[in-house]
Design an enzyme around this catalytic site. Structure first.
Site, PDB file in Angstrom:
ATOM      1  N   SER A   1      -9.824   1.504   3.008  1.00  0.00           N
ATOM      2  CA  SER A   1      -8.756   2.319   2.445  1.00  0.00           C
ATOM      3  C   SER A   1      -7.927   1.773   1.413  1.00  0.00           C
ATOM      4  CB  SER A   1      -8.186   3.221   3.272  1.00  0.00           C
ATOM      5  OG  SER A   1      -7.406   2.664   4.238  1.00  0.00           O
TER       6      SER A   1
ATOM      7  N   SER B   1     -10.321  -1.333   6.634  1.00  0.00           N
ATOM      8  CA  SER B   1      -9.522  -0.970   5.305  1.00  0.00           C
ATOM      9  C   SER B   1      -9.065  -2.108   4.392  1.00  0.00           C
ATOM     10  CB  SER B   1      -8.492   0.048   5.760  1.00  0.00           C
ATOM     11  OG  SER B   1      -8.946   1.320   6.018  1.00  0.00           O
TER      12      SER B   1
ATOM     13  N   LYS C   1       0.880  -1.235   0.128  1.00  0.00           N
ATOM     14  CA  LYS C   1       0.072   0.104  -0.099  1.00  0.00           C
ATOM     15  C   LYS C   1       0.858   1.305   0.234  1.00  0.00           C
ATOM     16  CE  LYS C   1      -4.074   1.495   2.786  1.00  0.00           C
ATOM     17  NZ  LYS C   1      -4.616   1.136   3.987  1.00  0.00           N
TER      18      LYS C   1
END
Length: 226
Positions: free
Chosen positions: A145, A169, A65
């Site tokens: 996210s 997330s 990420k």
């Protein structure tokens, strides 16, 4: 497939990078690609030829990420202003990324996320809205996210990816894109080298196509931080 000689790590990595440059761009899923991926894949093939594999993830393309530090790339946090203020490449890997490299995984680069991993819809001021690969109309959310990590796995840009999860997330984008995501036990995976969201809630874990793949990745990144 590797064992049977059906393909090499270089072939798989080349195909993954090509898909990142086409589908990754179409879905706004990629934060940055690493320049080291093909060289790492060649090294993996050399190890395999010598019978010196580092484990079952040797030669397997993966992502992390955008909030993870990665040697050779800036840490944008998927935020346009942060990327403008701090454009320099960092010179260290987050501990999880370092563990992936030691396991022989091919780290392709970093995936887009909500700004600083702070929301749940894949909305990044740096890359633009991450799109759900199951919906070409662009009207359905990929979740967040860890949107780019889930999309990269769902679309076949990588076999697995690292994400983070406080209030969903990893799990939310997994549900929205049809992959496996999990929130590990707090403290199971160390967080050194990753922009924090909520220090008392942050957990880091895998996104993958199958439960077994997620377990394999979790086994590589879990363990104490000395």
């Amino acid at each position: 497939g590797f064992r049977r000689g059906e393909w090499t790590a270089v072939e798989v990595t080349t195909g993954a990078l090509e898909r990142c440059r086409t589908d990754g761009k179409a879905w706004n899923a990629i934060d940055a690609l690493a320049d080291s991926a093909l060289a790492d894949a060649r090294s993996a093939d050399e190890r395999r030829a010598k019978g010196q594999l580092r484990g079952p993830m040797d030669g397997v393309p993966v992502f992390a990420k955008a909030i993870y530090d990665m040697d050779g790339l800036p840490t944008t946090g998927s935020n346009a202003e942060w990327a403008r203020l701090f454009p320099e490449a960092v010179r260290r890997d987050a501990l999880e990324v370092a563990r992936l490299r030691r396991a022989g995984a091919i780290v392709l680069g970093k995936t887009a996320a909500d700004d600083f991993a702070y929301h749940g819809s894949g909305t990044s001021s740096y890359t633009g809205q991450v799109r759900n690969p199951h919906d070409p109309t662009g009207t359905r959310t990929p979740g967040g996210s860890s949107a780019g990590s889930a999309v990269a796995v769902a679309d076949g840009m990588a076999f697995a990816a690292l994400g983070t999860d406080d209030g969903g997330s990893n799990r939310i984008p997994a549900v929205c894109t049809g992959v496996v995501g999990m929130k590990p036990t707090f403290g199971l995976v160390p967080r050194n080298g990753v922009i924090p969201t909520w220090p008392y809630l942050d957990t880091h874990g895998p996104l993958a196509r199958f439960v077994a793949d997620a377990a394999l990745l979790l086994g590589v990144i879990a363990g104490p931080d000395p």
